[in-house]
Design a protein around this motif. Structure first.
Motif, short mmCIF file in Angstrom:
data_model
loop_
_atom_site.label_atom_id
_atom_site.label_comp_id
_atom_site.label_asym_id
_atom_site.label_seq_id
_atom_site.Cartn_x
_atom_site.Cartn_y
_atom_site.Cartn_z
N UNK A 164 3.69 7.21 -3.76
CA UNK A 164 2.61 6.70 -4.58
C UNK A 164 1.83 7.82 -5.23
N UNK A 165 0.70 7.49 -5.77
CA UNK A 165 -0.17 8.48 -6.39
C UNK A 165 -0.50 8.16 -7.83
N UNK A 166 -1.44 8.91 -8.35
CA UNK A 166 -1.92 8.70 -9.71
C UNK A 166 -0.87 9.13 -10.73
N UNK A 167 -0.92 8.52 -11.87
CA UNK A 167 -0.03 8.87 -12.99
C UNK A 167 -0.73 8.43 -14.27
N UNK A 168 -0.26 8.94 -15.37
CA UNK A 168 -0.73 8.50 -16.69
C UNK A 168 0.47 8.24 -17.58
N UNK A 169 0.52 7.04 -18.14
CA UNK A 169 1.53 6.66 -19.13
C UNK A 169 0.80 6.04 -20.32
N UNK A 216 1.55 0.14 -25.42
CA UNK A 216 2.33 -0.03 -26.64
C UNK A 216 1.56 0.43 -27.88
N UNK A 217 0.25 0.61 -27.74
CA UNK A 217 -0.57 1.13 -28.84
C UNK A 217 -0.76 2.65 -28.73
N UNK A 218 -0.10 3.26 -27.75
CA UNK A 218 -0.17 4.71 -27.59
C UNK A 218 -1.37 5.19 -26.79
N UNK A 219 -2.15 4.27 -26.23
CA UNK A 219 -3.34 4.64 -25.46
C UNK A 219 -2.94 5.07 -24.06
N UNK A 220 -3.48 6.19 -23.57
CA UNK A 220 -3.16 6.61 -22.20
C UNK A 220 -3.85 5.71 -21.18
N UNK A 221 -3.12 5.40 -20.11
CA UNK A 221 -3.67 4.63 -19.00
C UNK A 221 -3.23 5.34 -17.72
N UNK A 222 -4.20 5.63 -16.87
CA UNK A 222 -3.88 6.23 -15.58
C UNK A 222 -4.11 5.20 -14.48
N UNK A 223 -3.41 5.37 -13.39
CA UNK A 223 -3.61 4.47 -12.26
C UNK A 223 -5.05 4.58 -11.77
N UNK A 224 -5.60 5.79 -11.77
CA UNK A 224 -6.98 5.97 -11.28
C UNK A 224 -7.99 5.20 -12.13
N UNK A 225 -7.67 4.92 -13.39
CA UNK A 225 -8.58 4.15 -14.23
C UNK A 225 -8.62 2.68 -13.83
N UNK A 226 -7.71 2.27 -12.96
CA UNK A 226 -7.64 0.88 -12.51
C UNK A 226 -8.20 0.69 -11.12
N UNK A 227 -8.87 1.72 -10.57
CA UNK A 227 -9.46 1.57 -9.23
C UNK A 227 -10.40 0.38 -9.23
N UNK A 266 9.22 11.19 -13.52
CA UNK A 266 8.20 11.73 -12.62
C UNK A 266 7.48 10.60 -11.88
N UNK A 267 7.08 9.56 -12.61
CA UNK A 267 6.38 8.43 -11.98
C UNK A 267 7.32 7.68 -11.05
N UNK A 268 8.54 7.44 -11.49
CA UNK A 268 9.51 6.75 -10.64
C UNK A 268 9.73 7.53 -9.34
N UNK A 269 9.87 8.83 -9.44
CA UNK A 269 10.06 9.66 -8.24
C UNK A 269 8.86 9.55 -7.30
N UNK A 270 7.65 9.50 -7.86
CA UNK A 270 6.45 9.37 -7.03
C UNK A 270 6.51 8.12 -6.16
#
Length: 182
Positions: free
Chosen positions: A27-32, A35-46, A125-129
């Motif tokens: 697990x862990x944080x990531x940023x992808x 579809x509009x190109x906006x970055x979203x990180x897991x930490x932004x969804x806490x 990288x995210x899949x490996x996490x």
């Protein structure tokens, strides 16, 4: 040829099963990107319970079934609980899953599932996490994507707490998710 088939079957079995110890080491944080190109990180969804799934839009069966289950799960939650759950579909096929393809595909399953993608390197990288795997397999007319079909349940603090195997009944997934909601 037989050895190659055996190796492929073992690889697929490992992807489908997923490691039972993964919830304590992965697990862990990531940023992808959306579809509009906006970055979203897991930490932004806490503060939200996240259901994370790796797939692709050309997937014939498992991906649509899992997204439909996400849609049904959200529909069963009262509105005040629904806003605390964020399903995420991470496309591992950035070559074909362009925003023009991914956006209408994900909207078919309601407006509450977040579609994310990135470069192949970012996706690996995210899949490996998370202990997920994917690979591109040539077919006669192009390729398909073999991928892990588990759903990753992440608590409101961003910690991976459960790997849910494909085929887990919706009622059981609802119970698991509800257990992490206030």
């Amino acid at each position: 040829m037989l050895e190659a088939l055996r190796i492929s079957l073992v690889w697929l079995a490992l992807c489908l099963a997923g490691p039972s110890w993964a919830a304590t080491t992965l697990g862990g944080d990531f940023t992808l990107h959306t579809t509009r190109g906006e970055p979203v990180s897991l930490s932004s969804l806490q503060g939200k319970v996240v259901l994370l799934y790796f797939g692709f839009t050309y997937c014939p069966e498992m991906c649509p079934a899992e997204l439909l289950q996400f849609q049904q799960l959200l529909a069963q939650l009262p509105p005040e609980k629904r806003r605390l759950v964020q399903p995420i579909f991470i496309s591992v096929d950035p070559q074909r899953d362009t925003p023009d393809v991914l956006d209408p595909y994900i909207k078919h399953f309601g407006g509450e599932i977040l579609a994310l993608t990135g470069s192949e390197q970012e996706l690996r990288k995210v899949a490996d996490q998370y202990g997920a795997q994917f690979r591109y397999v040539p077919t006669g007319s192009g390729y398909t994507v073999d991928h892990t079909v588990n759903t990753y349940l992440i608590d409101t603090g961003g910690k991976l707490v459960k790997i849910i195997p494909y085929g887990t009944p919706g009622a059981e997934v609802l119970k698991l998710v509800s257990g992490f909601l206030p």
